[in-house]
Design an enzyme around this catalytic site. Structure first.
Site, short mmCIF file in Angstrom:
data_model
loop_
_atom_site.label_atom_id
_atom_site.label_comp_id
_atom_site.label_asym_id
_atom_site.label_seq_id
_atom_site.Cartn_x
_atom_site.Cartn_y
_atom_site.Cartn_z
N LYS A 278 0.83 -1.22 0.00
CA LYS A 278 0.00 0.00 0.00
C LYS A 278 0.86 1.26 0.00
CE LYS A 278 -4.01 -2.07 2.33
NZ LYS A 278 -3.48 -3.34 2.84
N ALA B 273 2.10 4.96 -0.73
CA ALA B 273 1.23 6.15 -0.70
C ALA B 273 2.03 7.45 -0.69
CB ALA B 273 0.33 6.09 0.54
N ARG C 262 -7.58 -14.37 8.09
CA ARG C 262 -7.91 -15.08 9.33
C ARG C 262 -8.94 -16.19 9.15
NH1 ARG C 262 -8.89 -9.55 12.35
NH2 ARG C 262 -9.22 -9.02 10.15
P1 5BU Z 1 -8.49 -10.89 7.02
O1 5BU Z 1 -7.80 -11.63 8.09
O2 5BU Z 1 -9.11 -11.83 5.93
O3 5BU Z 1 -9.47 -9.87 7.51
O4 5BU Z 1 -7.29 -10.11 6.29
C1 5BU Z 1 -7.48 -9.28 5.19
C2 5BU Z 1 -6.17 -8.84 4.61
O5 5BU Z 1 -6.43 -7.99 3.48
C3 5BU Z 1 -5.27 -8.03 5.54
O6 5BU Z 1 -3.93 -8.36 5.23
C4 5BU Z 1 -5.53 -6.58 5.17
O7 5BU Z 1 -4.37 -5.79 5.33
C5 5BU Z 1 -5.89 -6.68 3.72
N1 5BU Z 1 -6.88 -5.68 3.26
C6 5BU Z 1 -8.16 -5.63 3.71
O8 5BU Z 1 -8.56 -6.41 4.57
N2 5BU Z 1 -9.03 -4.69 3.22
C7 5BU Z 1 -8.68 -3.79 2.28
O9 5BU Z 1 -9.50 -2.99 1.83
C8 5BU Z 1 -7.34 -3.87 1.82
C9 5BU Z 1 -6.47 -4.81 2.31
BR1 5BU Z 1 -6.81 -2.70 0.54
#
Ligand code: 5BU
Length: 278
Positions: free
Chosen positions: A94, A96, A241
Site C-alpha cells: 500500500k 502512498a 484469518r
Molecule cells: P483478514 O484476516 O481476511 O481480515 O485479512 C485481510 C487482509 O487484506 C489483511 O492483510 C488486510 O491488510 C488486507 N486488506 C483488507 O482487509 N481490506 C482492504 O481494503 C485492503 C487490504 Br486494501
C-alpha cells in the site's frame, strides 16, 4: 467481451501484461482464485502456513514488515515455496508517497520488495506520479501494480469520485497497472456516456472475505466468496484469518481444511458466473 464472462484462461491468452498473464495462468492451471493473506509475525509460522495453504492458492499475500524476526533468508524460503506450490507473491505494501520515495521503498531498504514480489499495490491518493515512480522500478522486472480503488473497511473514504479517479489513473497507465483492490468490477466506473465497449481487462482482487463471520472488532467487513465472485464479478478472493485462524497457534489440519474450503467456494462461484454468459 466483458472480462467477467470470459474464463481466466481466455483472459490469460489476451492479456498483454506479463504479471497479469502469469496470475491468470496460475489461476486456470490450479483451478484456484484464492489468495491467502498470511498476516503472522514469526518467520516459522509464516513459512508453515504458506507450505500448508500453497497447494490451494494462486497467490500468497504478504505484509513483510510485520515479521519480527525477518532476515533475508525468509525471501529465499518464500520463493522456494512459490516454486514448490506454483503460486505468485503479492506484497500488500500500500505505497502512498511521492514517486521518488515509493521507488526507493519498492527497490531498496531491508525488504527490496520489487526483487521478489510479482504484484504490489498503491493508494492513488498522491496522483499519477505514484504509478510512474513504482513503474520505473517494477516495469523492467515484469511486475504488476494494483491500485486501491475501494477498501473493505467500514467508513472507507475510497468511494465515488475517488474511485473514479483511481480507475482513470489506471487506464492511463495500463502498461503497469494490472487491476484494482476493490469490492466489485470497475469497467463501468468513470466512463463517459457513449464510451462504447471497452477492451480493458483489469483484475479485481478483493479482501474482506469470510464464510463464518461478518467482520471483526476493528472495522473489517466480510462477504462470502459467492457474493464477491458471482454477484460482484471480482476475480480473486483474498482470505486471511478465515483460513489461518489465530496467528499465535497454527493448527495445520484446520488451516489446510479451511484453505480447501475457500478454494472450492471461490471456484464454484466463478464457474457459476461464467456459465451465465451471453
Ligand atoms: P483478514 O484476516 O481476511 O481480515 O485479512 C485481510 C487482509 O487484506 C489483511 O492483510 C488486510 O491488510 C488486507 N486488506 C483488507 O482487509 N481490506 C482492504 O481494503 C485492503 C487490504 Br486494501
Amino acid at each position: 467481451m466483458k472480462p467477467a464472462i470470459l474464463s481466466y484462461g481466455e483472459r490469460a491468452r489476451l492479456h498483454k501484461s506479463p504479471a497479469a498473464k502469469a496470475l491468470l495462468e496460475v489461476i486456470e492451471r490450479k483451478k484456484s482464485n484464492l489468495c491467502v493473506s498470511v498476516d503472522v509475525t514469526k518467520q516459522a509460522d509464516f513459512l508453515k502456513v504458506i507450505d500448508v495453504v500453497g497447494p490451494y492458492a494462486c497467490l500468497i499475500k504478504t505484509h513483510v514488515d510485520i515479521i519480527e524476526d525477518f532476515d533475508p533468508s525468509l525471501i529465499k524460503n518464500l520463493q522456494d515455496l512459490s516454486v514448490k506450490h506454483d503460486f505468485l507473491i503479492f506484497e500488500d505494501r500500500k505505497f502512498a508517497d511521492i514517486g521518488n520515495t515509493v521507488a526507493l521503498q519498492y527497490s531498496s531498504g531491508v525488504h527490496k520488495i520489487a526483487s521478489w514480489s510479482h504484484i504490489t499495490n498503491a493508494h492513488p491518493v498522491p496522483g499519477p506520479s505514484i504509478i510512474t515512480g513504482l513503474a520505473s522500478v517494477g516495469k523492467p522486472l515484469g511486475r504488476g501494480l494494483l491500485l486501491l480503488a475501494e477498501m473493505s473497511t467500514k467508513g472507507s473514504l475510497a468511494t465515488g469520485s475517488y474511485t473514479e479517479e483511481a480507475v482513470r489513473m489506471a487506464r492511463a497507465h495500463d502498461d503497469f497497472v494490472i487491476g484494482f483492490i476493490a469490492q466489485r468490477r470497475m469497467e463501468d466506473v468513470g466512463l463517459l456516456e457513449n464510451a462504447g465497449e471497452s477492451e480493458e481487462d483489469f483484475l479485481i482482487l478483493t479482501p474482506g472475505v469470510g464464510l463464518d463471520s461478518k467482520g471483526d472488532s476493528m472495522g473489517q467487513q466480510y462477504r462470502t466468496p459467492e457474493q464477491v465472485v458471482l454477484e460482484s464479478g471480482c476475480d480473486v478472493i483474498i482470505v486471511g484469518r478465515g483460513i489461518y485462524g489465530k496467528s499465535d497457534n497454527v493448527d495445520v489440519q484446520a488451516v489446510q481444511s479451511q484453505a480447501e474450503r475457500y478454494r472450492t467456494a471461490g471456484w464454484e462461484a466463478y464457474q457459476k458466473r461464467i456459465s451465465h454468459k451471453s
